[in-house]
Design a protein around this motif. Structure first.
Motif, PDB file in Angstrom:
ATOM      1  N   ALA A 123     -52.097  62.842  64.512  1.00 25.53           N
ATOM      2  CA  ALA A 123     -51.961  64.120  63.808  1.00 25.53           C
ATOM      3  C   ALA A 123     -50.494  64.453  63.540  1.00 25.53           C
ATOM      4  N   GLY A 124     -49.609  64.165  64.506  1.00 23.86           N
ATOM      5  CA  GLY A 124     -48.195  64.445  64.327  1.00 23.86           C
ATOM      6  C   GLY A 124     -47.587  63.609  63.220  1.00 23.86           C
ATOM      7  N   ARG A 125     -47.962  62.335  63.149  1.00 21.21           N
ATOM      8  CA  ARG A 125     -47.436  61.461  62.096  1.00 21.21           C
ATOM      9  C   ARG A 125     -47.938  61.904  60.718  1.00 21.21           C
ATOM     10  N   ILE A 126     -49.236  62.211  60.637  1.00 19.07           N
ATOM     11  CA  ILE A 126     -49.787  62.627  59.349  1.00 19.07           C
ATOM     12  C   ILE A 126     -49.160  63.938  58.892  1.00 19.07           C
ATOM     13  N   ASP A 127     -48.961  64.865  59.818  1.00 16.99           N
ATOM     14  CA  ASP A 127     -48.326  66.139  59.450  1.00 16.99           C
ATOM     15  C   ASP A 127     -46.913  65.913  58.910  1.00 16.99           C
ATOM     16  N   ALA A 128     -46.136  65.034  59.549  1.00 14.23           N
ATOM     17  CA  ALA A 128     -44.779  64.752  59.075  1.00 14.23           C
ATOM     18  C   ALA A 128     -44.815  64.143  57.675  1.00 14.23           C
ATOM     19  N   ILE A 129     -45.746  63.225  57.444  1.00 13.32           N
ATOM     20  CA  ILE A 129     -45.858  62.602  56.128  1.00 13.32           C
ATOM     21  C   ILE A 129     -46.269  63.620  55.074  1.00 13.32           C
ATOM     22  N   GLU A 130     -47.203  64.496  55.410  1.00 11.03           N
ATOM     23  CA  GLU A 130     -47.641  65.497  54.436  1.00 11.03           C
ATOM     24  C   GLU A 130     -46.507  66.460  54.084  1.00 11.03           C
ATOM     25  N   ARG A 131     -45.688  66.840  55.065  1.00  5.12           N
ATOM     26  CA  ARG A 131     -44.551  67.721  54.770  1.00  5.12           C
ATOM     27  C   ARG A 131     -43.543  67.024  53.861  1.00  5.12           C
ATOM     28  N   ALA A 132     -43.319  65.735  54.102  1.00  5.35           N
ATOM     29  CA  ALA A 132     -42.398  64.981  53.257  1.00  5.35           C
ATOM     30  C   ALA A 132     -42.949  64.826  51.845  1.00  5.35           C
ATOM     31  N   ARG A 133     -44.227  64.562  51.717  1.00 11.16           N
ATOM     32  CA  ARG A 133     -44.845  64.428  50.396  1.00 11.16           C
ATOM     33  C   ARG A 133     -44.748  65.736  49.623  1.00 11.16           C
ATOM     34  N   ALA A 134     -44.980  66.868  50.302  1.00 10.92           N
ATOM     35  CA  ALA A 134     -44.889  68.165  49.636  1.00 10.92           C
ATOM     36  C   ALA A 134     -43.461  68.447  49.181  1.00 10.92           C
ATOM     37  N   TYR A 135     -42.498  68.103  50.010  1.00 14.03           N
ATOM     38  CA  TYR A 135     -41.081  68.269  49.663  1.00 14.03           C
ATOM     39  C   TYR A 135     -40.741  67.498  48.396  1.00 14.03           C
ATOM     40  N   LEU A 136     -41.117  66.202  48.361  1.00 18.53           N
ATOM     41  CA  LEU A 136     -40.797  65.382  47.208  1.00 18.53           C
ATOM     42  C   LEU A 136     -41.551  65.845  45.970  1.00 18.53           C
ATOM     43  N   ASN A 137     -42.829  66.192  46.127  1.00 19.08           N
ATOM     44  CA  ASN A 137     -43.607  66.614  44.971  1.00 19.08           C
ATOM     45  C   ASN A 137     -43.033  67.892  44.357  1.00 19.08           C
ATOM     46  N   HIS A 138     -42.545  68.788  45.213  1.00 19.98           N
ATOM     47  CA  HIS A 138     -41.888  70.002  44.715  1.00 19.98           C
ATOM     48  C   HIS A 138     -40.657  69.641  43.884  1.00 19.98           C
ATOM     49  N   LEU A 139     -39.841  68.716  44.369  1.00 18.68           N
ATOM     50  CA  LEU A 139     -38.656  68.292  43.629  1.00 18.68           C
ATOM     51  C   LEU A 139     -39.034  67.629  42.304  1.00 18.68           C
ATOM     52  N   LEU A 140     -40.079  66.832  42.319  1.00 21.67           N
ATOM     53  CA  LEU A 140     -40.493  66.149  41.100  1.00 21.67           C
ATOM     54  C   LEU A 140     -40.906  67.134  40.014  1.00 21.67           C
ATOM     55  N   HIS A 141     -41.490  68.234  40.422  1.00 21.38           N
ATOM     56  CA  HIS A 141     -41.957  69.218  39.449  1.00 21.38           C
ATOM     57  C   HIS A 141     -40.878  70.215  39.055  1.00 21.38           C
ATOM     58  N   THR A 142     -39.824  70.326  39.845  1.00 23.08           N
ATOM     59  CA  THR A 142     -38.826  71.365  39.557  1.00 23.08           C
ATOM     60  C   THR A 142     -37.420  70.839  39.317  1.00 23.08           C
ATOM     61  N   ARG A 143     -37.123  69.595  39.732  1.00 26.50           N
ATOM     62  CA  ARG A 143     -35.745  69.117  39.717  1.00 26.50           C
ATOM     63  C   ARG A 143     -35.537  67.814  38.961  1.00 26.50           C
ATOM     64  N   ARG A 144     -36.524  67.328  38.270  1.00 24.44           N
ATOM     65  CA  ARG A 144     -36.315  66.071  37.543  1.00 24.44           C
ATOM     66  C   ARG A 144     -35.535  66.369  36.261  1.00 24.44           C
ATOM     67  N   ARG A 145     -34.537  65.532  36.020  1.00 32.52           N
ATOM     68  CA  ARG A 145     -33.642  65.739  34.892  1.00 32.52           C
ATOM     69  C   ARG A 145     -33.315  64.389  34.247  1.00 32.52           C
ATOM     70  N   ASN A 146     -33.055  64.400  32.972  1.00 31.90           N
ATOM     71  CA  ASN A 146     -32.530  63.225  32.267  1.00 31.90           C
ATOM     72  C   ASN A 146     -31.014  63.325  32.236  1.00 31.90           C
ATOM     73  N   ILE A 147     -30.354  62.469  33.017  1.00 29.36           N
ATOM     74  CA  ILE A 147     -28.888  62.493  33.052  1.00 29.36           C
ATOM     75  C   ILE A 147     -28.292  61.352  32.242  1.00 29.36           C
ATOM     76  N   GLY A 148     -29.148  60.426  31.791  1.00 30.18           N
ATOM     77  CA  GLY A 148     -28.700  59.297  30.985  1.00 30.18           C
ATOM     78  C   GLY A 148     -29.748  58.964  29.950  1.00 30.18           C
TER      79      GLY A 148
END
Length: 280
Positions: free
Chosen positions: A241-266
């Motif tokens: 449960a501890g490992r899955i919770d850590a992975i889910e928090r990381a996935r949510a963090y990245l998914n938030h960035l993908l939806h709000t912080r993706r940019r074309n810099i090149g």
């Protein structure tokens, strides 16, 4: 020795800051950790693709790790690109020596080829990973293409995907996260991304996350670094449960960035850009 709030990344470079060492350090900072690094390869790349890979000599990688471990106590280690058989063996030897006296979580994101299909590792690398490194890893985080290479088989269907998650454990890792981003859309899974977690207790389908239309650079690097940070802050209970919770928090963090912080810099694929500290 003082208690450390640092994490170590062992990986290659990215001049445009969208992947590799540069982005690993940004993720560590997002979670409040000081970033340590050992460089395994210098890459010439941009948002359009990889043009050249210059592996570091194995003894130089070994010395970087020796210098870090003699003086510092990282709370965890993330491993990315290991470009040669000799570098794989040097990292595996350093990890074995460290974990005999100072065990810490190790997450391995097996970077084997770029999304632009540029080969990133040399002859014998995958075999050395299977023999020497993966059995020391707490969590292995391949995408579909990397899992195919590690397992020596194709993954075409959802049933193949689910079977592969279990088969990765046969390589000797403590657990595996098989990422679904490159899996062809399935009728029942067309609206989002459902990665699989596997450990000796079985396979679990993780929470569905909304997909994005773009192929963003550096997502594997950032997810594995975020998982390590979530495991280490505070240290996750050594339970399923501890490992899955850590992975889910990381996935949510990245998914938030993908939806709000993706940019074309090149002129190529977008990257995640942190205009200000990112939190979930």
């Amino acid at each position: 020795m003082p208690t450390s709030s640092s994490l170590l990344t062992i990986a290659g470079t990215d001049p445009c800051g969208g992947a590799g060492i540069q982005v690993d350090l940004q993720v560590f900072r997002d979670f409040g950790f000081h970033g340590l690094s050992a460089i395994t390869a210098v890459l010439s790349q941009n948002t359009r693709g990889v043009q050249r890979v210059d592996p570091m000599p194995a003894d130089a990688v070994a010395q970087q790790l020796k210098s870090v471990f003699e003086d510092l106590r990282p709370a965890g280690i993330k491993i990315g690109l290991l470009p040669s058989k000799e570098v794989v063996e040097a990292v595996a030897t350093a990890l074995k020596e460290l974990r005999e006296t100072r065990p810490c979580p190790v997450v391995f994101d097996p970077v084997l080829a770029s999304s632009s299909k540029h080969q990133l590792v040399g002859p014998g690398c995958v075999e050395a990973m299977r023999a020497h490194l993966i059995p020391q890893v707490d969590l292995l985080t391949p995408n579909l293409n990397e899992a195919e290479i590690l397992l020596g088989q194709k993954i075409h269907t959802l049933a193949d995907f689910q079977a592969a998650a279990s088969e990765l454990l046969g390589l000797g890792c403590g657990a595996a996260l098989l990422k679904a981003g490159h899996l062809p859309a399935q009728p029942s899974e067309a609206s989002g991304i459902r990665d699989l977690f596997a450990d000796p207790q079985g396979v679990a389908s993780l929470r569905e996350l909304p997909a994005i239309p773009d192929d963003v650079r550096g997502t594997g690097c950032q997810l594995s670094s975020a998982i390590l940070a979530c495991v280490a802050s505070p240290p996750a209970a050594i339970t399923r449960a501890g490992r899955i919770d850590a992975i889910e928090r990381a996935r949510a963090y990245l998914n938030h960035l993908l939806h709000t912080r993706r940019r074309n810099i090149g002129g190529g694929r977008p990257v995640i850009v942190r205009e200000r500290p990112a939190r979930t």
